[in-house]
Design a protein around this motif. Sequence first.
Motif, PDB file in Angstrom:
ATOM      1  N   GLU A 212       0.831  -1.206   0.000  1.00 56.32           N
ATOM      2  CA  GLU A 212       0.000   0.000   0.000  1.00 56.32           C
ATOM      3  C   GLU A 212       0.864   1.254   0.000  1.00 56.32           C
ATOM      4  OE1 GLU A 212      -3.876  -1.869   2.380  1.00 56.32           O
ATOM      5  OE2 GLU A 212      -2.294  -0.802   3.474  1.00 56.32           O
ATOM      6  N   THR A 213       1.938   1.235   0.813  1.00 54.44           N
ATOM      7  CA  THR A 213       2.837   2.392   0.879  1.00 54.44           C
ATOM      8  C   THR A 213       3.547   2.609  -0.456  1.00 54.44           C
ATOM      9  OG1 THR A 213       3.212   1.987   3.231  1.00 54.44           O
ATOM     10  CG2 THR A 213       4.796   3.392   2.099  1.00 54.44           C
TER      11      THR A 213
ATOM     12  N   GLU B 257       1.205   3.866  -3.316  1.00 54.80           N
ATOM     13  CA  GLU B 257       0.940   5.314  -3.257  1.00 54.80           C
ATOM     14  C   GLU B 257       2.133   6.093  -3.804  1.00 54.80           C
ATOM     15  OE1 GLU B 257      -1.690   6.943  -2.605  1.00 54.80           O
ATOM     16  OE2 GLU B 257      -2.968   5.311  -1.890  1.00 54.80           O
TER      17      GLU B 257
ATOM     18  N   LYS C 177       2.228   5.744  -7.649  1.00 52.98           N
ATOM     19  CA  LYS C 177       1.163   6.502  -8.301  1.00 52.98           C
ATOM     20  C   LYS C 177       1.600   7.927  -8.622  1.00 52.98           C
ATOM     21  CE  LYS C 177      -3.688   7.801  -7.767  1.00 52.98           C
ATOM     22  NZ  LYS C 177      -4.873   7.784  -6.853  1.00 52.98           N
TER      23      LYS C 177
ATOM     24  N   PRO D 195      -2.667   1.770  -6.270  1.00 52.39           N
ATOM     25  CA  PRO D 195      -3.414   1.553  -5.027  1.00 52.39           C
ATOM     26  C   PRO D 195      -4.665   0.708  -5.246  1.00 52.39           C
ATOM     27  CG  PRO D 195      -2.731   3.858  -5.210  1.00 52.39           C
ATOM     28  CD  PRO D 195      -2.460   3.222  -6.528  1.00 52.39           C
TER      29      PRO D 195
END
Length: 557
Positions: A178-179, A182, A185, A197
């Motif tokens: 998830e980190t 992001e 992105k 994400p």
Amino acid sequence: MAYTKIGKHTVNAVRFVEIVQVFVRHGFADLVQRAGLHKGWPGKLLRGMRLMREPLGEAATFGSRLRSALTELGPTFVKLGQVLSTRPDLVGHKIAEELTGLQDEVTPVPFERMRPVIERELQAPLEALFASIEHVPVASASLSQVYRAVLKDGNIVAVKVQRPNIEGVIESDISLMETVAEWIKEYLDEQRIIDPPGIVEEFARSIRRELDFEVEARIAQQFADNFADDPCVVIPQPYPGHCSRHVLTLEWIEGVPVDTLEAYGQRNSDPAEIARIGCQALCKMVFEHRLFHADPHPGNIFLLRDNRLAFLDLGMSGHLESGDVQAMTELFLAIFNADSEACLEALLQLSSNDEPTNRALLAHEIAEYIAFEARVIVAGGQIARGIELAVQIMRRHNLELAPRFSLLLKALATIEIVGKQLDPQMDMTPVIQPYIETLITSRYSPAQLLKEIRVHANGYLRLSRQAPGDIAHLLRQLRSGRMKVHIHHEHLDKMANTMDRASKRNAVAVVTAALIVGSSLLISTNTPLAKLGIFGYVTAGLLGIFLIISILWGKEY
């Protein structure tokens, strides 16, 4: 496993370094460059620890190297690769095909470590649960192991046991994903359809559901109920009293993988007939039950005896709403009837995007697809090829398939490939066409039309009751001057945050400069206040260091 916030970030940092090392070792320094991981704190961290050099040259990655890297990184990334193999609209068909070959086979955990899991989950000693259980697993995957056992009543069962502490490993990797997603992105072109994400969120939902064996038991029972009256299709029945969140007990299926052609004579079966039964079964799952096996490869379909087969490993399954089935029906009908306009509308229904970037160009490409390729595809019964070309068109126009449709199209393509392995002359078109025609016919049946009229009539009735009150409320708001219109611009927030950070940094810089000038003036005097100049220099130095760190490493200040 519970971590403090700092501990969690430390674990993520260590795991991040390990992941990037593996990718670079497999020739993916270019992937690191594409994702922007050579910039900012990740790149500084890796280069500072001499774990990564600045990547050079053009990006050039291949699915085989990606598969090797994911395999080395362990269970979470193997599962991620399997999910991506169902998304050719995102990664392309060549990479998706390579990822389909990911082998989820690992060294088994000793039975001494698995036994406490069984006893804890089923809340009883092993001797009270089973008459016997083999200590060597018949299958060992990254998330679980399967053992052959005999119940007290003499029934032979397969006991699927989740590996100890695997959930903690999975959750830790998801947190890191998830980190990193992001971060990636921010460095991807905004016009790209890939949403890192979103992919991680989809994967997290999928693997968390797969980790819950109670969900898989309910799915298996639903499949068994759906095919209870079909003598040619067998679904292993779950034993609820021997199931829990981490242990799943199913009916033992004695068979061989469906592509074991040399076994057909011994089992009194015909490969061509089994191919037809398998394809019909999947069509029935999709168009009648709306619950389908999402990974029907040969290892998950067993040949029994007398032209019967069994579907195994139902953890990866897909569910469709009635509207989804209608959308798929319209797509196939448009291809069968060579209707390019209907095909365009059907593809847009399958997409999670609102509109293509260039609708006229998309319409032209679909018209060419229908004119030059669809007829040949239908005539040759190559449904998988038709699906592949349709997805390629969507990909070129930045249209992303909704995840449930990705699973469905992957399942249909896989079952057709398996069918052609068994019978090279198999034609998928006459198998799927009756289901399409039945759905179209039933849509215009008097009972269905009456049902739709009743549903729509109820909606119009609710609207007629609510509309006068809503209109009166709007008029009151207008008369009182309290009507507010909110406008949201997609990129305005990002620009505002950038300006806010810049203004804060400018303010710190001005204060720092003022402190330096003021301190210099104080020191040049012969008054007792001259000592304050030293304090001013120290403060200015700290603010300067803070400003430099915030520019190089931070994003919020």
